[in-house]
Design a protein around this motif. Structure first.
Motif, mmCIF file in Angstrom:
data_model
loop_
_atom_site.group_PDB
_atom_site.id
_atom_site.type_symbol
_atom_site.label_atom_id
_atom_site.label_comp_id
_atom_site.label_asym_id
_atom_site.label_seq_id
_atom_site.Cartn_x
_atom_site.Cartn_y
_atom_site.Cartn_z
ATOM 1 N N ALA A 42 41.419 33.021 33.594
ATOM 2 C CA ALA A 42 42.808 33.146 33.145
ATOM 3 C C ALA A 42 43.154 34.601 32.844
ATOM 4 C CB ALA A 42 43.050 32.271 31.919
ATOM 5 N N SER A 43 42.229 35.312 32.234
ATOM 6 C CA SER A 43 42.456 36.733 31.938
ATOM 7 C C SER A 43 42.635 37.532 33.223
ATOM 8 C CB SER A 43 41.282 37.288 31.128
ATOM 9 O OG SER A 43 41.432 38.670 30.919
ATOM 10 N N ALA A 44 41.751 37.308 34.170
ATOM 11 C CA ALA A 44 41.837 38.018 35.453
ATOM 12 C C ALA A 44 43.130 37.663 36.181
ATOM 13 C CB ALA A 44 40.624 37.676 36.323
ATOM 14 N N CYS A 45 43.501 36.403 36.129
ATOM 15 C CA CYS A 45 44.713 35.961 36.806
ATOM 16 C C CYS A 45 45.952 36.590 36.174
ATOM 17 C CB CYS A 45 44.794 34.435 36.766
ATOM 18 S SG CYS A 45 46.032 33.746 37.872
ATOM 19 N N SER A 46 45.988 36.618 34.859
ATOM 20 C CA SER A 46 47.124 37.222 34.159
ATOM 21 C C SER A 46 47.248 38.704 34.490
ATOM 22 C CB SER A 46 46.979 37.017 32.653
ATOM 23 O OG SER A 46 48.059 37.582 31.970
ATOM 24 N N THR A 47 46.138 39.405 34.474
ATOM 25 C CA THR A 47 46.136 40.839 34.765
ATOM 26 C C THR A 47 46.583 41.117 36.201
ATOM 27 O OG1 THR A 47 44.397 41.226 33.148
ATOM 28 C CG2 THR A 47 44.675 42.908 34.853
ATOM 29 N N THR A 48 46.061 40.352 37.133
ATOM 30 C CA THR A 48 46.430 40.533 38.538
ATOM 31 C C THR A 48 47.891 40.169 38.773
ATOM 32 O OG1 THR A 48 44.157 39.987 39.144
ATOM 33 C CG2 THR A 48 45.756 39.986 40.911
ATOM 34 N N ALA A 51 50.123 42.965 37.708
ATOM 35 C CA ALA A 51 50.141 44.016 38.731
ATOM 36 C C ALA A 51 51.019 43.603 39.914
ATOM 37 C CB ALA A 51 48.722 44.325 39.199
ATOM 38 N N CYS A 52 50.981 42.333 40.256
ATOM 39 C CA CYS A 52 51.803 41.837 41.362
ATOM 40 C C CYS A 52 53.287 41.932 41.004
ATOM 41 C CB CYS A 52 51.411 40.397 41.703
ATOM 42 S SG CYS A 52 52.143 39.777 43.240
ATOM 43 N N CYS A 113 52.198 34.022 47.093
ATOM 44 C CA CYS A 113 51.500 35.289 47.359
ATOM 45 C C CYS A 113 50.851 35.297 48.736
ATOM 46 C CB CYS A 113 50.464 35.553 46.268
ATOM 47 S SG CYS A 113 51.181 36.141 44.716
ATOM 48 N N ARG A 114 50.394 34.156 49.209
ATOM 49 C CA ARG A 114 49.772 34.084 50.541
ATOM 50 C C ARG A 114 50.781 34.438 51.636
ATOM 51 N NH1 ARG A 114 44.864 34.536 48.892
ATOM 52 N NH2 ARG A 114 43.902 32.722 47.939
ATOM 53 N N ILE A 121 48.002 43.706 46.827
ATOM 54 C CA ILE A 121 48.136 43.174 45.477
ATOM 55 C C ILE A 121 48.574 41.711 45.511
ATOM 56 C CG2 ILE A 121 50.509 43.978 45.077
ATOM 57 C CD1 ILE A 121 47.631 43.738 42.522
ATOM 58 N N CYS A 122 49.403 41.332 46.468
ATOM 59 C CA CYS A 122 49.803 39.926 46.595
ATOM 60 C C CYS A 122 48.599 39.075 46.999
ATOM 61 C CB CYS A 122 50.936 39.774 47.603
ATOM 62 S SG CYS A 122 52.498 40.517 47.079
ATOM 63 N N LYS A 123 47.784 39.601 47.897
ATOM 64 C CA LYS A 123 46.574 38.880 48.298
ATOM 65 C C LYS A 123 45.641 38.713 47.108
ATOM 66 C CE LYS A 123 42.635 38.916 51.461
ATOM 67 N NZ LYS A 123 41.810 38.269 50.466
ATOM 68 N N ALA A 124 45.458 39.777 46.328
ATOM 69 C CA ALA A 124 44.586 39.706 45.154
ATOM 70 C C ALA A 124 45.126 38.704 44.133
ATOM 71 C CB ALA A 124 44.445 41.082 44.516
ATOM 72 N N CYS A 125 46.436 38.674 43.955
ATOM 73 C CA CYS A 125 47.041 37.727 43.020
ATOM 74 C C CYS A 125 46.813 36.295 43.516
ATOM 75 C CB CYS A 125 48.535 38.017 42.852
ATOM 76 S SG CYS A 125 49.329 37.043 41.560
ATOM 77 N N GLY A 126 47.004 36.067 44.802
ATOM 78 C CA GLY A 126 46.748 34.737 45.371
ATOM 79 C C GLY A 126 45.310 34.307 45.162
ATOM 80 N N ASP A 127 44.380 35.229 45.361
ATOM 81 C CA ASP A 127 42.958 34.920 45.151
ATOM 82 C C ASP A 127 42.675 34.593 43.684
ATOM 83 O OD1 ASP A 127 42.556 35.464 47.851
ATOM 84 O OD2 ASP A 127 41.671 37.447 47.493
ATOM 85 N N SER A 128 43.253 35.367 42.776
ATOM 86 C CA SER A 128 43.056 35.118 41.346
ATOM 87 C C SER A 128 43.645 33.775 40.938
ATOM 88 C CB SER A 128 43.690 36.220 40.501
ATOM 89 O OG SER A 128 42.978 37.408 40.628
ATOM 90 N N CYS A 129 44.804 33.461 41.488
ATOM 91 C CA CYS A 129 45.435 32.184 41.189
ATOM 92 C C CYS A 129 44.587 31.006 41.681
ATOM 93 C CB CYS A 129 46.833 32.113 41.815
ATOM 94 S SG CYS A 129 48.065 33.102 40.957
ATOM 95 N N ALA A 130 44.017 31.155 42.863
ATOM 96 C CA ALA A 130 43.159 30.095 43.404
ATOM 97 C C ALA A 130 41.932 29.889 42.510
ATOM 98 C CB ALA A 130 42.733 30.435 44.827
#
Length: 140
Positions: A42-48, A51-52, A113-114, A121-130
């Protein structure tokens, strides 16, 4: 809502969201609780997601309106995942029901994001969300 209003709303959301993760991180710091993996995701997802949002706002300011919905879903994820991190760290009795909602929001953001995976950054956000949605599924 015109572009100026959207930028103002997104700016306020980003400014206030910055305080919540810092508090939630402090609560979780040093804790090896039962839901550490979820709190970390959740922390990583929020941070990413934060940024998105910043990236999308920059693109919107430049006239690219294709990232408008991406900014909105990322902003939702940043907010929801900040709360999720805190509830996971506290081993809240409401965690399972909150995680179910958070997973749905993460999946919606991931899908959006996909569509913009050409932006790193959108790709990274999508990965974090997954990843966060997968951790939520273990609890919900």
């Amino acid at each position: 809502m015109d572009r100026r209003e959207l930028l103002g709303v997104l700016g306020m959301a980003a400014a206030t969201a910055g305080a919540v993760p810092a508090f939630a991180q402090h609560e979780h710091h040093g804790s090896e609780g039962a839901h550490k993996a979820l709190a970390d995701a959740a922390s990583a997802c929020s941070t990413t997601a934060d940024a998105c949002v910043t990236h999308c706002v920059d693109m919107l300011a430049g006239g690219d309106k294709s990232l408008q919905y991406c900014a909105a879903t990322s902003r939702e994820v940043a907010t929801v995942c900040s709360g999720l991190q805190s509830l996971a760290a506290q081993n809240s009795p409401h965690l399972a029901s909150y995680a179910k909602v958070a997973a749905d929001i993460c999946k919606a953001c991931e899908a959006e994001c996909r569509k913009h995976a050409q932006h790193a950054i959108c790709k990274a956000c999508g990965d974090s969300c997954a990843a966060c949605a997968a951790e939520c599924a273990k609890v919900a």
